[in-house]
Design a protein around this motif. Structure first.
Motif: not given
Length: 65
Positions: A19-21, A37-38, A53-54, A60-62
């Motif tokens: 839901m978060y993503f 993802l760990d 998550i952080l 994933s930042k582009v």
């Protein structure tokens, strides 16, 4: 909605992370299985820390020029 920034030590379920993503739960499981993802799996379900998550968000930042 979950807030991993204020709860980095809390463990979230794959449904909460999905839901978060804004993705399907299976996508989150795929990320875990691919090592993107760990997570921990103390029983039958994966649990993901707020810190993981952080880190996923950070990776994933582009950068756009």
């Amino acid at each position: 909605m979950i807030d991993p920034k204020s709860q980095p030590d809390r463990l979230f379920t794959t449904d909460e992370v999905a839901m978060y993503f804004s993705v399907h739960r299976r996508t989150v499981v795929n990320w875990i299985e691919e090592g993107r993802l760990d997570a921990v799996k103390p029983s039958r379900r994966y649990l993901i820390s707020g810190q993981a998550i952080l880190e996923k968000v950070k990776r994933s930042k582009v950068v756009a020029y």
